[in-house]
Design an enzyme around this catalytic site. Structure first.
Site, PDB file in Angstrom:
ATOM      1  N   HIS A 145       1.024  -1.152   0.112  1.00  0.00           N
ATOM      2  CA  HIS A 145       0.123   0.030   0.068  1.00  0.00           C
ATOM      3  C   HIS A 145       0.899   1.260   0.010  1.00  0.00           C
ATOM      4  O   HIS A 145       1.936   1.385   0.652  1.00  0.00           O
ATOM      5  CB  HIS A 145      -0.849   0.100   1.203  1.00  0.00           C
ATOM      6  CG  HIS A 145      -1.993  -0.960   1.394  1.00  0.00           C
ATOM      7  ND1 HIS A 145      -1.781  -2.405   1.148  1.00  0.00           N
ATOM      8  CD2 HIS A 145      -3.356  -0.637   1.652  1.00  0.00           C
ATOM      9  CE1 HIS A 145      -3.023  -2.704   1.045  1.00  0.00           C
ATOM     10  NE2 HIS A 145      -3.898  -2.041   1.503  1.00  0.00           N
TER      11      HIS A 145
ATOM     12  N   GLU B 114      -1.898   6.441  -0.302  1.00  0.00           N
ATOM     13  CA  GLU B 114      -3.262   6.152  -0.049  1.00  0.00           C
ATOM     14  C   GLU B 114      -3.547   7.556   0.936  1.00  0.00           C
ATOM     15  O   GLU B 114      -4.309   8.330   0.207  1.00  0.00           O
ATOM     16  CB  GLU B 114      -3.652   4.792   0.727  1.00  0.00           C
ATOM     17  CG  GLU B 114      -5.134   5.169   1.133  1.00  0.00           C
ATOM     18  CD  GLU B 114      -5.302   3.753   2.090  1.00  0.00           C
ATOM     19  OE1 GLU B 114      -4.570   3.235   2.479  1.00  0.00           O
ATOM     20  OE2 GLU B 114      -6.692   3.599   2.157  1.00  0.00           O
TER      21      GLU B 114
HETATM   22  N1  ADE Z   1      -6.140  -2.825   6.019  1.00  0.00           N
HETATM   23  C1  ADE Z   1      -7.252  -2.983   5.758  1.00  0.00           C
HETATM   24  N2  ADE Z   1      -7.604  -1.939   4.964  1.00  0.00           N
HETATM   25  C2  ADE Z   1      -6.454  -0.958   4.543  1.00  0.00           C
HETATM   26  C3  ADE Z   1      -6.262   0.059   3.960  1.00  0.00           C
HETATM   27  N3  ADE Z   1      -7.302   0.845   2.987  1.00  0.00           N
HETATM   28  N4  ADE Z   1      -5.111   0.840   3.739  1.00  0.00           N
HETATM   29  C4  ADE Z   1      -4.249   0.154   4.508  1.00  0.00           C
HETATM   30  N5  ADE Z   1      -4.344  -0.785   5.446  1.00  0.00           N
HETATM   31  C5  ADE Z   1      -5.568  -1.400   5.330  1.00  0.00           C
HETATM   32 ZN    ZN Z   2      -6.128  -2.194   1.348  1.00  0.00          ZN
END
Ligand code: ADE
Ligand code: ZN
Length: 339
Positions: free
Chosen positions: A199, A202
């Site tokens: 990730h 975000e």
């Molecule tokens: N764990 C579950 N959903 C998540 C997200 N959107 N961003 C980071 N960690 C997560």
């Molecule tokens: Zn995620």
């Protein structure tokens, strides 16, 4: 075009899901059922009260509730039931292939055995393949709010299961926990033959996306929205055809964006980015794959061919074999032609 026609086009389209936390599919009804059989209390009186708590201003507010929900999962059967419920749901939505995350530390930190978690999830995935025809890959995610030593311990636990776990990922609280914090454990994971994803971008800055590429050697970026702050990075992502696993309803619910109408999907597609549509934590964000496709279709007035392009991107960005990919890509082209 009528809404009903577009909805049925989305429904019939073969789809893949590449960004899905299995703990994020824990529907309130199942949560209460499993809590009861494990003699555990949920701090909300009933399903309605729990659902009312699902209102988030940012990622952390969501994560606090998500980890609390996951804490009633104890037995192997609980992980099986969770995964099976997800698979039957997406089967109805014509999802053909899933590459899903699980967060072992969320459970092993509560003294639930790694094997219970893995076996429960894996057995359900195998049954899903046999009974529902959904193919799958499993990704083990490290929690980035914990330290790298804890991630190393988790990687050690995964080593006997390389046949079951294809990749490692990185999730949880992004801000203040950059990919660089995990460069050593990702290096070890790569040396051991795991693929990597993370990730990035975000809530965190575009620099985190660069770190994920350069230090963690990822094959996909989960989310990646913030790449748009850095045009050189956008060019690089496009040139490398590095997939971004976007999650529209998640971004809306966690206030990454204000309105789906502002979702920069078309801008990303114009830049030739390999963007895919996914549901992240559907039990918490108001929808699975079809709802995510429908949400952006309506907000951005997408055409059938744009929707089909997004579905094709999902297969292109997957870890299916080149032959399997070709079969699905042709199937989607044919579907578009006939619908
Ligand atoms: N764990 C579950 N959903 C998540 C997200 N959107 N961003 C980071 N960690 C997560
Ligand atoms: Zn995620």
């Amino acid at each position: 075009m009528k809404d009903s026609e577009m909805l049925s086009f989305i429904q019939g389209l073969p789809k893949t899901e590449l960004h899905l936390h299995i703990e994020g599919t824990f529907e309130p009804e199942l949560m209460f059922k499993i809590a009861k059989r494990n003699n555990l209390e949920i701090k909300y009186a009933d399903v309605e009260e729990l659902k009312r708590a699902y209102s988030f201003n940012n990622l952390q507010e969501f994560l606090d509730i998500y980890y609390a929900g996951a804490s009633v999962l104890i037995e192997e059967q609980d992980f099986y039931d969770l995964t099976w419920a997800y698979l039957t749901k997406v089967h109805e939505e014509n999802v053909k292939h899933v590459e899903i995350f699980f967060d072992p530390q969320t459970h092993t930190d509560r003294n639930v055995s790694f094997e219970y978690v893995l076996n429960g999830i894996y057995k359900a995935l195998e049954d899903g393949q046999k009974q529902l025809g959904i193919s799958f890959k499993l990704i083990m995610s490290f929690l980035r709010h914990l330290d790298e030593a804890s991630a190393f311990k988790t990687l050690e636990q995964a080593l006997p299961y390389k046949d079951k776990i294809i990749a490692v990922g990185l999730d949880s609280s992004e801000l203040g926990n950059p990919p660089s914090k995990f460069k050593n454990v990702f290096k070890k994971a790569l040396d051991e033959g795991f693929l990597t994803v993370a990730h990035a971008g975000e809530e965190g800055p575009s620099e985190y996306i660069r770190e994920a590429l350069d230090l963690l050697k990822v094959g996909r970026i989960d989310h990646g929205n913030r790449c748009l702050d850095d045009i050189d990075l956008v060019k690089r992502l496009a040139k490398e055809q590095m997939p971004l696993t976007l999650c529209p309803l998640s971004n809306l619910e966690l206030k990454v964006i204000k309105d789906l109408k502002e979702y920069p999907l078309l801008k990303m597609m114009e830049h030739n980015l390999l963007v895919t549509i996914n549901s992240d934590d559907p039990a918490y964000f108001g929808g699975y794959m079809n709802e995510n496709f429908w949400g952006i279709t309506k907000a951005l007035n997408l055409s059938k061919s744009q929707i089909a392009e997004l579905a094709k991107n999902g297969f292109k960005a997957s870890w299916l074999s080149p032959n399997e990919k070709q079969t699905y890509l042709k199937e989607i082209d044919l579907y578009l032609l006939n619908n």
